[in-house]
Design a protein around this motif. Sequence first.
Motif, PDB file in Angstrom:
ATOM      1  N   TYR A  53       0.803  -1.224   0.000  1.00 27.04           N
ATOM      2  CA  TYR A  53       0.000   0.000   0.000  1.00 27.04           C
ATOM      3  C   TYR A  53       0.837   1.275   0.000  1.00 27.04           C
ATOM      4  O   TYR A  53       0.515   2.231  -0.707  1.00 27.04           O
ATOM      5  CB  TYR A  53      -0.952  -0.009   1.194  1.00 27.04           C
ATOM      6  N   SER A 163      -0.582  -5.459  -4.838  1.00 24.80           N
ATOM      7  CA  SER A 163      -1.466  -4.698  -3.957  1.00 24.80           C
ATOM      8  C   SER A 163      -2.884  -5.255  -4.002  1.00 24.80           C
ATOM      9  O   SER A 163      -3.570  -5.334  -2.974  1.00 24.80           O
ATOM     10  CB  SER A 163      -1.458  -3.221  -4.367  1.00 24.80           C
ATOM     11  N   ASP A 167      -5.033  -6.792  -0.988  1.00 24.46           N
ATOM     12  CA  ASP A 167      -6.421  -6.355  -0.792  1.00 24.46           C
ATOM     13  C   ASP A 167      -7.345  -7.545  -0.566  1.00 24.46           C
ATOM     14  O   ASP A 167      -8.181  -7.552   0.346  1.00 24.46           O
ATOM     15  CB  ASP A 167      -6.898  -5.590  -2.027  1.00 24.46           C
ATOM     16  N   ASN A 282      -7.446   8.550   0.079  1.00 25.18           N
ATOM     17  CA  ASN A 282      -6.299   7.695   0.382  1.00 25.18           C
ATOM     18  C   ASN A 282      -5.253   8.338   1.279  1.00 25.18           C
ATOM     19  O   ASN A 282      -4.445   7.635   1.881  1.00 25.18           O
ATOM     20  CB  ASN A 282      -5.616   7.258  -0.920  1.00 25.18           C
ATOM     21  N   SER A 326      -3.968   3.371   2.789  1.00 25.77           N
ATOM     22  CA  SER A 326      -4.316   2.217   3.617  1.00 25.77           C
ATOM     23  C   SER A 326      -5.617   1.628   3.097  1.00 25.77           C
ATOM     24  O   SER A 326      -6.396   2.310   2.442  1.00 25.77           O
ATOM     25  CB  SER A 326      -4.447   2.625   5.088  1.00 25.77           C
ATOM     26  N   PRO A 327      -5.865   0.354   3.344  1.00 22.44           N
ATOM     27  CA  PRO A 327      -6.982  -0.335   2.707  1.00 22.44           C
ATOM     28  C   PRO A 327      -8.312   0.381   2.861  1.00 22.44           C
ATOM     29  O   PRO A 327      -8.611   0.922   3.913  1.00 22.44           O
ATOM     30  CB  PRO A 327      -7.008  -1.681   3.433  1.00 22.44           C
ATOM     31  N   THR A 336      -2.772  -0.766   9.496  1.00 20.86           N
ATOM     32  CA  THR A 336      -1.546  -0.095   9.069  1.00 20.86           C
ATOM     33  C   THR A 336      -0.786   0.453  10.268  1.00 20.86           C
ATOM     34  O   THR A 336       0.447   0.512  10.250  1.00 20.86           O
ATOM     35  CB  THR A 336      -1.884   1.058   8.107  1.00 20.86           C
TER      36      THR A 336
END
Length: 396
Positions: A53, A163, A167, A282, A326-327, A336
């Motif tokens: 990420y 990534s 996820d 984001n 971060s997700p 994170t």
Amino acid sequence: MKIGLVPKIIIGIILGILIGQYLPTEVCRFVVTLSGIFSNFLKFIIPLMILAYVTMGIADLTQGAGKLLLITALIAYGSTLVGGTFSFVVAEKLFSSFISSSVTEQLAKVAGVSLQPYISIAIPPILDTISAVVLAFVLGLSLSALKGRKIGDTLYNSLKDFSGIIDAVLQHAIIPFLPLYVCGTFVDMTKSGKTFVILGVLWKVFLVVIAMHFILLFVQFMLAGTIGGKNPFTLMKNQIPGYTTALGTQSSAATIPVNLECARNNGVSEQIRNFVIPLCANIHMCGSMITITACATAVCMMHQIPISLSTVVPFIMTLGIAMVASPGAPGGSIMTALPFLWMIFGKEAGDPNGPICALMVALYITQDSFGTACNVSGDNAIAVVIDRIYKTWIKK
């Protein structure tokens, strides 16, 4: 029946308390064993998540938009730092009134009491977290310079696929089992006698955190209205759909379509809103930072871990960068943050798969939707400011 992550976490906490209170020690140890195996898997995934990420976040952030990109990133980062610092100052003043010495004394009595799992499966991480962060910065900055010059595209696309894999792991293996992780933690804490001491202060922490979110949003929209020449109360009213959507989805990414509509209603030009809203989804984590800092302060007070502004500020500054991209899944920010909690808790207490960090996850997840709603609402305040800067200085 499909339910959200927060209800699942609450169910996990309740089940953990009930199992720890009423079921035999053998059953409790079995639950703790499952939770421990998951905890080791989580420890393995965390460096890979940081690598995926943060690398992609930096690589994407430095593409195009020039001055606007830099200004937007600085404002978002500044807002995140202000949110975290504000949270610590308030938490330090208020939490001491209900996290008393009697609470810490009760916790001290049971500090060494813990259930032992039946088995423990070691899953050593491929990288430690610091190496993952440094490698992510090196790759991200290099890809931002090489992308589009034929020699960086292959690696960029490969890391983008990587990534996507992380996820999928988060959404299908990590997030769904977080309630088990939390359940095992509360089974252990209930058997040891910690649970009811801790739960006595949780609801007060929750109310203080929500109040801080609203105060920060009020200040952000007042400033945005002043700079953008708009009525701040109209801006706040137009943000209600985005706020409520974020409460339901617990995802900044999932709220982007609604947030774009909120920005349109605020009069933000199409070019700016299409640029700022997805970007800030984001990189702008003011609400999450408030929640994480407040929860960390509460945990430190509960366990008599020294905490001060000098230890919190480096943590906030580091996390403000690490949480980039971060997700979008619920709980992404705290996942994170886990590798960096040692900066506040210390090396031993800050072990990502230890009981104190598990308590941090439980504290944060129960308030995650409000932090996300604060994040995305602040995105639109930034969009109003950037729109004004663009029309006044850059476009001319």
